[in-house]
Design a protein around this motif. Structure first.
Motif, PDB file in Angstrom:
ATOM      1  N   LEU A 235      36.373 -37.693  -8.503  1.00 31.73           N
ATOM      2  CA  LEU A 235      36.707 -37.347  -7.130  1.00 31.73           C
ATOM      3  C   LEU A 235      37.210 -38.566  -6.368  1.00 31.73           C
ATOM      4  N   ALA A 236      36.579 -39.704  -6.620  1.00 35.32           N
ATOM      5  CA  ALA A 236      37.040 -40.929  -5.966  1.00 35.32           C
ATOM      6  C   ALA A 236      38.459 -41.275  -6.416  1.00 35.32           C
ATOM      7  N   ARG A 237      38.720 -41.116  -7.732  1.00 36.62           N
ATOM      8  CA  ARG A 237      40.066 -41.406  -8.225  1.00 36.62           C
ATOM      9  C   ARG A 237      41.095 -40.441  -7.632  1.00 36.62           C
ATOM     10  N   LEU A 238      40.698 -39.164  -7.501  1.00 37.03           N
ATOM     11  CA  LEU A 238      41.593 -38.182  -6.886  1.00 37.03           C
ATOM     12  C   LEU A 238      41.895 -38.549  -5.445  1.00 37.03           C
ATOM     13  N   ILE A 242      45.628 -39.362  -4.027  1.00 33.67           N
ATOM     14  CA  ILE A 242      46.231 -38.601  -2.926  1.00 33.67           C
ATOM     15  C   ILE A 242      46.670 -39.536  -1.802  1.00 33.67           C
ATOM     16  N   GLU A 243      45.841 -40.522  -1.491  1.00 32.51           N
ATOM     17  CA  GLU A 243      46.197 -41.469  -0.442  1.00 32.51           C
ATOM     18  C   GLU A 243      47.443 -42.270  -0.823  1.00 32.51           C
ATOM     19  N   LEU A 244      47.535 -42.659  -2.107  1.00 29.55           N
ATOM     20  CA  LEU A 244      48.706 -43.404  -2.553  1.00 29.55           C
ATOM     21  C   LEU A 244      49.972 -42.540  -2.486  1.00 29.55           C
ATOM     22  N   CYS A 245      49.816 -41.261  -2.839  1.00 28.04           N
ATOM     23  CA  CYS A 245      50.969 -40.364  -2.742  1.00 28.04           C
ATOM     24  C   CYS A 245      51.434 -40.217  -1.295  1.00 28.04           C
ATOM     25  N   GLU A 246      50.488 -40.200  -0.381  1.00 30.42           N
ATOM     26  CA  GLU A 246      50.851 -40.104   1.023  1.00 30.42           C
ATOM     27  C   GLU A 246      51.548 -41.379   1.514  1.00 30.42           C
ATOM     28  N   GLY A 261      47.670 -38.328 -13.647  1.00 30.17           N
ATOM     29  CA  GLY A 261      46.311 -38.867 -13.591  1.00 30.17           C
ATOM     30  C   GLY A 261      45.361 -37.937 -12.872  1.00 30.17           C
ATOM     31  N   MET A 262      45.849 -37.316 -11.795  1.00 28.79           N
ATOM     32  CA  MET A 262      45.006 -36.363 -11.072  1.00 28.79           C
ATOM     33  C   MET A 262      44.677 -35.161 -11.950  1.00 28.79           C
ATOM     34  N   GLY A 263      45.662 -34.748 -12.752  1.00 31.90           N
ATOM     35  CA  GLY A 263      45.390 -33.639 -13.670  1.00 31.90           C
ATOM     36  C   GLY A 263      44.338 -33.997 -14.695  1.00 31.90           C
TER      37      GLY A 263
END
Length: 444
Positions: A235-238, A242-246, A261-263
């Motif tokens: 969850l922390a990695r997700l 997500i923050e990096l994608c933003e 990686g999220m997958g």
């Protein structure tokens, strides 16, 4: 047929001892307090002796008195001979009994004690219905003797029963206190009862149950902590991804890499939750009258092994799975969904606990209409003393290594339950070359 245990024989023999003791207690007061009881207890002998000796001397006062003195000495009681009109023909003893009242004449010769003038006496006719009769002091016989005997019996039984009752109830009280302590949450409570009978067996069983209960609850608490840790990490990695994608929405290649990686993180979460849920379902199914639901259908083993390889290669793109099979023409009744989980769990363990350059090996062969599968790895292996417990729920052999590699201690438990639901067997042994070997055998 089960033979009675030691406690049964202890109670049984103690009951026989109580009967013997009660009998002695009933007779002993009579022997001690009434030395003539043996004489009173034989009325036919008294009748014969009195009839022959006293009846012949009724008209001889001196001889009658002599024989009456003899009787009084023999029974150690006062005695007297009276006519039916109340005339005393002879008397002996310090306090010879008085003549019976007219209403008691009908009871003469019954050889039952009669209450006369405040004392208990025995009587015996010396001829026909109108003949004189003999009266002997009963020395407090009658109900008093009965009450004394009954009191002696009750006292004896009460005294002898006390140690037996305490011997049975004392350990049961300790077991009850132990059960209450366990129910109150004190999982360290133990009875400490050591006996070589049924109560000892019960105490040992309860203490063993408490050991398993304490271990199980401790393992479940550890499981919850591990699950929390395992869920928190992906969850922390997700969240970071997500923050990096933003922060960089225009970089398609980088975004795609992060999505991949999220997958992977989501797949890890999904696998974790599937194991926990599957274990819960199997626990629920095994605790109900119905068995674990298995949906059997005929499965071609070559296709099954090919799909197993494909799933492995998708999951571990940098590892190689070696399959040695001799079941090219074999079909077997399986629940493929459940048995996929068995193979995947065993191969996951083989990857986790092996060096990166070591490849797991899966053997499959037919043995007399039975399917034998063996999964082998060349990792660090498992300590010999931990091998028998590998399939226990929540058990993990190397705690520190398990934290590093993840896992909840449920994978092998699921494998065991699924294999047994197929009426098969599963076992683990040390690999002579280092690592672990897991053998599965199921009917075809």
């Amino acid at each position: 047929m089960n033979l009675p245990g030691k406690l049964f024989w202890r109670i049984y023999l103690f009951g026989l001892l109580l009967i013997i003791a009660a009998t002695v207690a009933a007779v002993l007061p009579s022997i001690i307090m009434e030395p003539n009881a043996h004489f009173h207890g034989s009325p036919h002998r008294i009748r014969e002796w009195v009839t022959v000796e006293l009846h012949a001397r009724l008209d001889k006062p001196a001889e009658l008195q002599n024989y009456l003195d003899h009787i009084s000495t023999l029974v150690n009681s006062g005695a007297a001979v009276y006519t039916r009109d109340g005339v005393r023909l002879a008397a002996s003893g310090a306090a010879p009994p008085q003549a019976l009242e007219a209403k008691d004449h009908r009871r003469i010769g019954k050889w039952r004690s009669i209450r006369s003038h405040g004392i208990w006496v025995y009587s015996m006719p010396l001829g026909d219905d109108d003949a004189p009769y003999l009266v002997i002091d009963g020395k407090g016989g009658g109900p008093r003797r009965l009450f004394l005997a009954l009191g002696a019996v009750l006292l004896t039984v009460g005294i002898l029963s006390w140690p037996l009752a305490r011997a049975i109830t004392r350990p049961l009280e300790r077991l009850s206190d132990n059960a209450k302590a366990l129910a109150a949450g004190d999982l360290s409570a133990r009875s400490g009862v050591v006996r070589k009978d049924e109560v000892g067996d019960l105490a040992k069983t309860l203490d063993n149950m408490a050991d398993r209960l304490e271990e199980r609850i401790h393992s479940e608490k550890e499981l919850l902590a591990n699950i929390s840790h395992e869920i928190r990490t992906p969850l922390a990695r997700l969240r970071v991804a997500i923050e990096l994608c933003e922060d960089a929405p225009g970089d398609a290649a980088e975004t795609m890499e992060r999505l991949i990686g999220m997958g992977s993180d989501l797949a890890e979460l999904e696998s974790l939750l599937e194991n926990v849920l599957a274990s819960a379902r199997l626990d629920l199914a095994s605790s109900s009258p119905a068995s674990i639901p298995v949906r059997l259908r005929r499965v071609a083993m070559p296709d099954f092994l090919d799909k197993t390889r494909e799933r492995f290669e998708r999951r571990y793109t940098d590892r190689v799975l070696e399959i040695n099979s001799s079941v090219e023409d074999m079909e077997i009744m399986l629940d493929p969904d459940l048995f996929n989980r068995v193979c995947d769990n065993l191969l996951d363990n083989a990857v986790k606990y092996s060096p990166s350059n070591a490849k797991p090996i899966l053997f499959a062969k037919k043995k007399e209409n039975r399917l034998h599968i063996q999964v082998m790895n060349y990792g660090q292996g498992v300590p010999e003393e931990d091998l028998p417990r590998l399939f226990e729920p929540f058990f993990r052999s190397d705690r520190s290594r398990s934290r590093k590699t993840g896992g909840t201690g449920l994978g092998l438990t699921l494998c065991k339950r699924i294999v047994e639901a197929h009426h098969g067997t599963i076992s683990a042994s040390a690999n002579p070359q280092g690592g672990l070997v897991v053998d599965i055998d199921i009917p075809g």
